[in-house]
Scaffold this active site. Sequence first.
Site, PDB file in Angstrom:
ATOM      1  CG  ASN A 177      -0.118  -1.769   4.984  1.00  0.00           C
ATOM      2  OD1 ASN A 177      -1.139  -1.346   4.474  1.00  0.00           O
ATOM      3  ND2 ASN A 177       0.518  -2.846   4.529  1.00  0.00           N
TER       4      ASN A 177
ATOM      5  CG  ASP B 160       8.218  -7.740  -4.952  1.00  0.00           C
ATOM      6  OD1 ASP B 160       7.260  -7.630  -5.744  1.00  0.00           O
ATOM      7  OD2 ASP B 160       8.879  -6.767  -4.542  1.00  0.00           O
ATOM      8  CB  ILE B 161       2.741 -10.146  -5.266  1.00  0.00           C
ATOM      9  CG1 ILE B 161       2.571 -10.986  -4.001  1.00  0.00           C
ATOM     10  CG2 ILE B 161       1.654 -10.475  -6.270  1.00  0.00           C
ATOM     11  CD1 ILE B 161       1.617 -10.463  -3.007  1.00  0.00           C
TER      12      ILE B 161
ATOM     13  CE  LYS C 104       9.254  -3.917  -5.966  1.00  0.00           C
ATOM     14  NZ  LYS C 104       8.300  -4.296  -4.952  1.00  0.00           N
TER      15      LYS C 104
HETATM   16  O1  C5P Z   1       8.889  -2.395  -2.920  1.00  0.00           O
HETATM   17  P1  C5P Z   1       7.657  -1.594  -2.718  1.00  0.00           P
HETATM   18  O2  C5P Z   1       6.771  -2.183  -1.656  1.00  0.00           O
HETATM   19  O3  C5P Z   1       7.835  -0.150  -2.551  1.00  0.00           O
HETATM   20  O4  C5P Z   1       6.913  -1.763  -4.126  1.00  0.00           O
HETATM   21  C1  C5P Z   1       5.635  -1.364  -4.332  1.00  0.00           C
HETATM   22  C2  C5P Z   1       5.014  -2.169  -5.431  1.00  0.00           C
HETATM   23  O5  C5P Z   1       5.353  -3.536  -5.333  1.00  0.00           O
HETATM   24  C3  C5P Z   1       3.513  -2.120  -5.351  1.00  0.00           C
HETATM   25  O6  C5P Z   1       3.030  -2.246  -6.659  1.00  0.00           O
HETATM   26  C4  C5P Z   1       3.190  -3.337  -4.523  1.00  0.00           C
HETATM   27  O7  C5P Z   1       1.873  -3.799  -4.755  1.00  0.00           O
HETATM   28  C5  C5P Z   1       4.220  -4.321  -4.990  1.00  0.00           C
HETATM   29  N1  C5P Z   1       4.667  -5.277  -3.989  1.00  0.00           N
HETATM   30  C6  C5P Z   1       4.292  -6.603  -4.108  1.00  0.00           C
HETATM   31  N2  C5P Z   1       4.734  -7.524  -3.197  1.00  0.00           N
HETATM   32  C7  C5P Z   1       5.528  -7.143  -2.162  1.00  0.00           C
HETATM   33  C8  C5P Z   1       5.899  -5.797  -2.021  1.00  0.00           C
HETATM   34  C9  C5P Z   1       5.433  -4.888  -2.943  1.00  0.00           C
HETATM   35  O8  C5P Z   1       3.576  -6.946  -5.043  1.00  0.00           O
HETATM   36  N3  C5P Z   1       5.935  -8.037  -1.282  1.00  0.00           N
END
Ligand code: C5P
Length: 406
Positions: free
Chosen positions: A209, A305-306, A342
């Site tokens: 991206n 999802d980190i 989250k």
């Molecule tokens: O779900 P979304 O991508 O909109 O969420 C954004 C937040 O979640 C940001 O803080 C992003 O760094 C984190 N994120 C993450 N791992 C992912 C997707 C998003 O840490 N796979």
Amino acid sequence: MLHGKRILLVVAGGIAAYKCLDLVRRLRERGAEVRAVLTAAGAQFVTPLSLAALTENKVYQDLFSLTDESEMGHIRLSRESDLIVVAPATADLLAKMAHGRADDLASTVLLATDKPIVFAPAMNHRMWSNAATVGNVRALEARGAIRIGPNEGPMACGEFGPGRMAEPAEILDAIERWFAVRAPLAGRRAVVTSGPTIEPIDPVRFLSNRSSGRQGHAIAAALARLGAATTLVTGPTHEPDPPGVSVVRIETAAEMLAACRAAMPADIAVCAAAVSDWRVAEAAANKTKKNGGKPPTLELVENPDILASLAALGSGRPRLVVGFAAETENVIDNARAKLAKKRCDWVVANDVSPGTGIFGGERNTVHIVEDGGVESWPTLTKAEVAARLAGRIGDVFAADPFASKA
Ligand code: C5P
């Protein structure tokens, strides 16, 4: 309180050196960890043994010591501290510092450091008022070093005037004030994610991206400026490494998660990376060929999802977990939903709809969404958003200085 703060004490050769032993005792009583560097002249006034006994650490004296350099190189010695205190700071050491000389361990450490320096001058009053010393002190202060004293009074040489080293209680007080105001995050550990991740399709192609990493890098720099020992886990970006931050470069989301886990325990996690939501289920080992005009079908699977996994760490969870929400509509409502889903503490929400120029741009308009409510900030540069966010994080820890440390 100085719990967990790491102070590097540089002791130069002056009669006031005996007072530094009392200073070490007071710093330790308040919970600071003290390491000492003793100059050759300093060792004429206090013994390495007294300093080692009081600091309960090795005392560093020799620039060319093989054992010291292999255990703890002089660069690490200066970097692994929150503050450097030079007491006593003799006329000679001040001159070396002002002119960037590096001919012994003390002056080399002082030249190599990117940490703030506090110095307590001690010398004969004529040396203190000599134009050479006045110029050196001015130059050091102009570069941000903080001077404490000297005081006026009777001197060891029998004369009277300014040049007596400040008392240990005064130096301690200045150090405590410095930490409270300037480095509310000293002794804390922070992990910041930044940039995009890239997910391979085959050895030459990938999914990714447009994240520039600007906001995440600026946040890592701002947290480090407030004293946090900061690890930045970043995907590929064109941003330079922020000063004073340890940078871990990764490519995929899986690598980002592993690097974040390896950086635990931490007190603070800020997830500003634009993690790819999906990766190709099985990246091809070789470059995918044009298949008679038929494009390949990519099977995608969801990435970890980190942010959510750091927030779900249980007893090892960072005290404050902050996420970002880049939204193109219903910014606040979507950020609230993200906060709940989250289980993080704050979501920094911003509108990235086309035309806002936020992705890759210089400025950002954000709202801090937490359980208690929403705080909307004016449009700021990304560096300003970072400084303000780090300040807000600093306030949390300043308000609760006894919160357990990672
Ligand atoms: O779900 P979304 O991508 O909109 O969420 C954004 C937040 O979640 C940001 O803080 C992003 O760094 C984190 N994120 C993450 N791992 C992912 C997707 C998003 O840490 N796979």
